[in-house]
Design a protein around this motif. Structure first.
Motif, PDB file in Angstrom:
ATOM      1  N   THR A   4      43.621 -14.565  23.479  1.00 53.17           N
ATOM      2  CA  THR A   4      45.245 -14.406  23.344  1.00 53.17           C
ATOM      3  C   THR A   4      45.294 -12.928  24.387  1.00 53.17           C
ATOM      4  OG1 THR A   4      45.366 -14.902  21.186  1.00 53.17           O
ATOM      5  CG2 THR A   4      46.974 -13.472  21.957  1.00 53.17           C
ATOM      6  N   GLN A   5      46.247 -13.057  25.300  1.00 59.75           N
ATOM      7  CA  GLN A   5      46.339 -11.922  26.325  1.00 59.75           C
ATOM      8  C   GLN A   5      47.469 -10.873  25.812  1.00 59.75           C
ATOM      9  OE1 GLN A   5      44.197 -11.462  28.804  1.00 59.75           O
ATOM     10  NE2 GLN A   5      43.080 -13.378  28.362  1.00 59.75           N
ATOM     11  N   GLU A   6      48.338 -11.413  24.773  1.00 59.79           N
ATOM     12  CA  GLU A   6      49.439 -10.523  24.603  1.00 59.79           C
ATOM     13  C   GLU A   6      48.720  -9.469  23.518  1.00 59.79           C
ATOM     14  OE1 GLU A   6      50.034 -13.986  21.763  1.00 59.79           O
ATOM     15  OE2 GLU A   6      49.683 -13.774  24.025  1.00 59.79           O
ATOM     16  N   TRP A   7      49.408  -8.373  23.490  1.00 61.59           N
ATOM     17  CA  TRP A   7      48.985  -7.210  22.417  1.00 61.59           C
ATOM     18  C   TRP A   7      49.457  -7.648  21.091  1.00 61.59           C
ATOM     19  CZ3 TRP A   7      45.880  -3.205  23.357  1.00 61.59           C
ATOM     20  CH2 TRP A   7      45.607  -2.362  22.013  1.00 61.59           C
ATOM     21  N   ASP A   8      48.165  -8.154  20.419  1.00 58.68           N
ATOM     22  CA  ASP A   8      48.499  -8.595  18.865  1.00 58.68           C
ATOM     23  C   ASP A   8      47.647  -7.824  17.965  1.00 58.68           C
ATOM     24  OD1 ASP A   8      46.261  -9.656  19.572  1.00 58.68           O
ATOM     25  OD2 ASP A   8      46.391 -11.811  18.765  1.00 58.68           O
ATOM     26  N   LYS A   9      47.476  -6.530  18.159  1.00 58.59           N
ATOM     27  CA  LYS A   9      46.829  -5.682  17.563  1.00 58.59           C
ATOM     28  C   LYS A   9      47.670  -5.096  16.121  1.00 58.59           C
ATOM     29  CE  LYS A   9      44.041  -6.244  21.039  1.00 58.59           C
ATOM     30  NZ  LYS A   9      43.235  -7.109  21.211  1.00 58.59           N
ATOM     31  N   THR A  10      46.912  -4.740  15.116  1.00 56.71           N
ATOM     32  CA  THR A  10      47.631  -4.072  14.049  1.00 56.71           C
ATOM     33  C   THR A  10      47.746  -2.527  14.073  1.00 56.71           C
ATOM     34  OG1 THR A  10      45.527  -3.467  13.035  1.00 56.71           O
ATOM     35  CG2 THR A  10      46.449  -5.596  12.363  1.00 56.71           C
ATOM     36  N   PHE A  11      47.398  -2.135  15.477  1.00 55.15           N
ATOM     37  CA  PHE A  11      47.805  -0.711  15.835  1.00 55.15           C
ATOM     38  C   PHE A  11      48.482  -0.678  17.039  1.00 55.15           C
ATOM     39  CE2 PHE A  11      43.464  -2.251  16.971  1.00 55.15           C
ATOM     40  CZ  PHE A  11      43.419  -1.868  18.260  1.00 55.15           C
ATOM     41  N   LYS A  13      49.543   0.289  21.271  1.00 56.39           N
ATOM     42  CA  LYS A  13      48.577   0.369  22.279  1.00 56.39           C
ATOM     43  C   LYS A  13      48.516   1.768  22.828  1.00 56.39           C
ATOM     44  CE  LYS A  13      47.594  -2.237  26.576  1.00 56.39           C
ATOM     45  NZ  LYS A  13      48.303  -3.152  27.481  1.00 56.39           N
ATOM     46  N   SER A  14      47.320   2.225  23.294  1.00 60.20           N
ATOM     47  CA  SER A  14      47.386   3.717  23.710  1.00 60.20           C
ATOM     48  C   SER A  14      47.862   3.943  25.270  1.00 60.20           C
ATOM     49  CB  SER A  14      46.030   4.381  23.491  1.00 60.20           C
ATOM     50  OG  SER A  14      45.935   5.515  24.166  1.00 60.20           O
ATOM     51  N   SER A  15      48.642   4.523  25.611  1.00 61.15           N
ATOM     52  CA  SER A  15      48.844   4.786  26.971  1.00 61.15           C
ATOM     53  C   SER A  15      47.762   5.489  27.837  1.00 61.15           C
ATOM     54  CB  SER A  15      50.110   5.599  27.388  1.00 61.15           C
ATOM     55  OG  SER A  15      49.907   7.006  26.407  1.00 61.15           O
ATOM     56  N   LYS A  16      46.570   6.064  27.152  1.00 58.70           N
ATOM     57  CA  LYS A  16      45.404   6.847  27.472  1.00 58.70           C
ATOM     58  C   LYS A  16      44.380   6.035  28.054  1.00 58.70           C
ATOM     59  CE  LYS A  16      46.809  10.692  24.783  1.00 58.70           C
ATOM     60  NZ  LYS A  16      46.163  12.034  23.725  1.00 58.70           N
ATOM     61  N   VAL A  17      44.154   4.651  27.706  1.00 60.94           N
ATOM     62  CA  VAL A  17      43.362   4.005  27.840  1.00 60.94           C
ATOM     63  C   VAL A  17      43.475   2.554  28.597  1.00 60.94           C
ATOM     64  CG1 VAL A  17      42.009   4.517  25.818  1.00 60.94           C
ATOM     65  CG2 VAL A  17      43.392   2.459  25.761  1.00 60.94           C
ATOM     66  N   ASP A  18      42.634   1.914  29.375  1.00 63.32           N
ATOM     67  CA  ASP A  18      42.768   0.632  30.016  1.00 63.32           C
ATOM     68  C   ASP A  18      42.177  -0.174  28.974  1.00 63.32           C
ATOM     69  OD1 ASP A  18      43.930   1.297  32.551  1.00 63.32           O
ATOM     70  OD2 ASP A  18      42.242   1.997  33.452  1.00 63.32           O
ATOM     71  N   GLN A  62      42.086  -5.592  14.172  1.00 64.02           N
ATOM     72  CA  GLN A  62      42.013  -4.494  13.099  1.00 64.02           C
ATOM     73  C   GLN A  62      41.377  -3.260  13.118  1.00 64.02           C
ATOM     74  OE1 GLN A  62      41.004  -7.677  10.163  1.00 64.02           O
ATOM     75  NE2 GLN A  62      43.244  -7.927   9.567  1.00 64.02           N
ATOM     76  N   SER A  63      40.464  -2.930  12.180  1.00 60.55           N
ATOM     77  CA  SER A  63      39.823  -1.571  12.184  1.00 60.55           C
ATOM     78  C   SER A  63      39.088  -1.189  13.328  1.00 60.55           C
ATOM     79  CB  SER A  63      39.010  -1.469  11.035  1.00 60.55           C
ATOM     80  OG  SER A  63      39.929  -1.405   9.838  1.00 60.55           O
ATOM     81  N   SER A  64      37.995  -2.343  13.835  1.00 53.30           N
ATOM     82  CA  SER A  64      37.181  -2.087  14.826  1.00 53.30           C
ATOM     83  C   SER A  64      37.899  -1.712  16.312  1.00 53.30           C
ATOM     84  CB  SER A  64      36.235  -3.066  15.202  1.00 53.30           C
ATOM     85  OG  SER A  64      36.971  -4.385  15.537  1.00 53.30           O
ATOM     86  N   GLY A  65      38.921  -2.506  16.510  1.00 53.90           N
ATOM     87  CA  GLY A  65      39.973  -2.330  17.653  1.00 53.90           C
ATOM     88  C   GLY A  65      40.338  -0.858  17.760  1.00 53.90           C
ATOM     89  N   LEU A  66      40.740  -0.608  16.455  1.00 55.12           N
ATOM     90  CA  LEU A  66      41.343   1.106  16.425  1.00 55.12           C
ATOM     91  C   LEU A  66      40.259   2.306  16.595  1.00 55.12           C
ATOM     92  CD1 LEU A  66      43.675   3.006  15.516  1.00 55.12           C
ATOM     93  CD2 LEU A  66      43.091   2.579  13.416  1.00 55.12           C
ATOM     94  N   TYR A  67      39.295   1.776  16.223  1.00 48.31           N
ATOM     95  CA  TYR A  67      38.135   2.904  16.204  1.00 48.31           C
ATOM     96  C   TYR A  67      37.851   2.971  17.918  1.00 48.31           C
ATOM     97  CZ  TYR A  67      36.751   3.971  11.354  1.00 48.31           C
ATOM     98  OH  TYR A  67      36.458   4.608  10.358  1.00 48.31           O
ATOM     99  N   ALA A  68      37.646   1.548  18.470  1.00 51.21           N
ATOM    100  CA  ALA A  68      37.282   1.593  19.834  1.00 51.21           C
ATOM    101  C   ALA A  68      38.410   2.201  20.688  1.00 51.21           C
ATOM    102  CB  ALA A  68      37.214   0.123  20.293  1.00 51.21           C
ATOM    103  N   GLN A  69      39.527   1.897  20.542  1.00 51.42           N
ATOM    104  CA  GLN A  69      40.437   2.315  21.415  1.00 51.42           C
ATOM    105  C   GLN A  69      40.723   3.928  21.225  1.00 51.42           C
ATOM    106  OE1 GLN A  69      44.726   0.949  22.255  1.00 51.42           O
ATOM    107  NE2 GLN A  69      45.112   2.169  20.661  1.00 51.42           N
ATOM    108  N   THR A  70      40.505   4.445  19.815  1.00 54.03           N
ATOM    109  CA  THR A  70      40.465   6.091  19.818  1.00 54.03           C
ATOM    110  C   THR A  70      39.386   6.573  20.371  1.00 54.03           C
ATOM    111  OG1 THR A  70      41.696   5.672  17.604  1.00 54.03           O
ATOM    112  CG2 THR A  70      40.722   7.679  18.190  1.00 54.03           C
TER     113      THR A  70
END
Length: 321
Positions: A4-11, A13-18, A62-70
């Motif tokens: 899936t290419q669209e943003w389908d996260k539960t959090f 998207k950060s403007s500070k990361v690629d 879900q959680s793992s993606g939030l931790y990773a992005q942060t």
């Protein structure tokens, strides 16, 4: 594999990361789907990197993606991945787990990160959330490339499946469970496909334990619901616990040393004893951080503002030099 290419996260998207969707194979030939997060201001320098997994039955959205992005916001290359047989990752049948293969999934993520041109392969750590905290400890014990590990709201899935909560399962109950699952194998083999458990995290009864209500509040509501997550109204196969019942994954926890471990757990979490006993069993250097007023699920996302992201970033900055 169709990712899936669209943003389908539960959090958000950060403007500070690629962000980039990626895939890689584990040692068993299963293709894993993942999200790679890189800080936008990274320049040309090679970065310390983190692989993030969990919770058990969750997906990278879900959680793992939030931790990773942060963590990427704080200067790390960070990879959140779906476990084998779940989410967008490969493997048949669907929604089955293995303490061995899931431990391998972490090492496969380290393989990927170590080959990425933006990563310094000598500065790789991992984060395991909930049931993937135990997998992270097991992976670090066996995979010496991992330089530091953090667990958050950790479960030892082999312990809880084989002994029940607070080790309350009697031998008679264990034997009965193994008898049922053993016979289920004949049913599945005859049918040619596995039977599944009841849907996970349906709305609990009013007299259900608080932690079950907390699970539903995350997995069953817009707060954390994701259609691909086992925990969001889907289910594991009925025989999934078999391989967990006689394979204690924390047997070699002392062999993480001299690499450091940070255990993080909520003060009010029903699962707090998992981190406390693992901390006691681990060798130095080790730290146990109890988050005041936090429940188990409070460390899944930052709804309650309880996840100590700065403390995690400081830990890895210190030990991934």
């Amino acid at each position: 594999m169709q990712l899936t290419q669209e943003w389908d996260k539960t959090f958000p998207k950060s403007s500070k990361v690629d962000h980039q969707k990626v895939s890689f194979k584990n040692r068993y030939g299963i293709t894993l789907a993942a999200d790679l997060y890189l800080p936008k201001d990274r320049g040309n320098k090679r970065l310390p990197a983190l692989a993030v997994g969990g919770p058990f039955g969750a997906v990278k959205e879900q959680s793992s993606g939030l931790y990773a992005q942060t963590m990427a916001e704080r200067g790390f290359a960070a990879l959140a991945f779906d476990a084998s047989y779940t989410g967008e990752s490969g493997g048949e049948p669907r929604n089955v787990a293995s303490p061995d293969i899931n431990t391998e999934d972490f090492s496969a993520a380290v393989d990927y990160l170590g080959l990425h041109p933006a990563v310094d392969r000598e500065r790789i750590g991992i984060i395991g959330v909930c049931g993937w905290g135990g997998m992270a400890l097991n992976a670090t014990a066996v995979d010496k490339r991992i330089k530091a590990v953090v667990t958050s709201t950790m479960y030892d899935m082999t312990r809880v499946m084989s002994k029940g909560y607070n080790d309350s399962m009697a031998l008679e109950q264990r034997t009965q469970a193994l008898e049922q699952m053993s016979r289920q194998r004949w049913v599945d083999a005859e049918k040619g496909s596995p039977a599944y458990q009841p849907a996970y995290n349906s709305q609990p009864a009013s007299d259900a334990p608080q932690f079950m209500k907390d699970y539903y509040d995350y997995y069953g509501t817009p707060r954390g619901y994701h259609k691909r997550a086992v925990n969001s109204g889907n289910a594991w196969t009925q025989t999934t616990p078999l391989s967990f019942m006689n394979m204690p994954i924390l047997s070699y926890i002392k062999e993480i040393s001299p690499r450091p471990v940070l255990f993080i757990h909520g003060e009010n979490a029903h699962s707090r004893y998992f981190s406390e006993t693992a901390y006691a069993a681990a060798a130095e250097p080790k730290e146990l951080l109890i988050v005041k007023g936090a429940s188990h699920v409070d460390l899944y996302d930052n709804k309650a503002g309880k996840i100590p992201y700065d403390r995690i970033a400081d830990f890895f900055s210190k030990h991934l030099k």
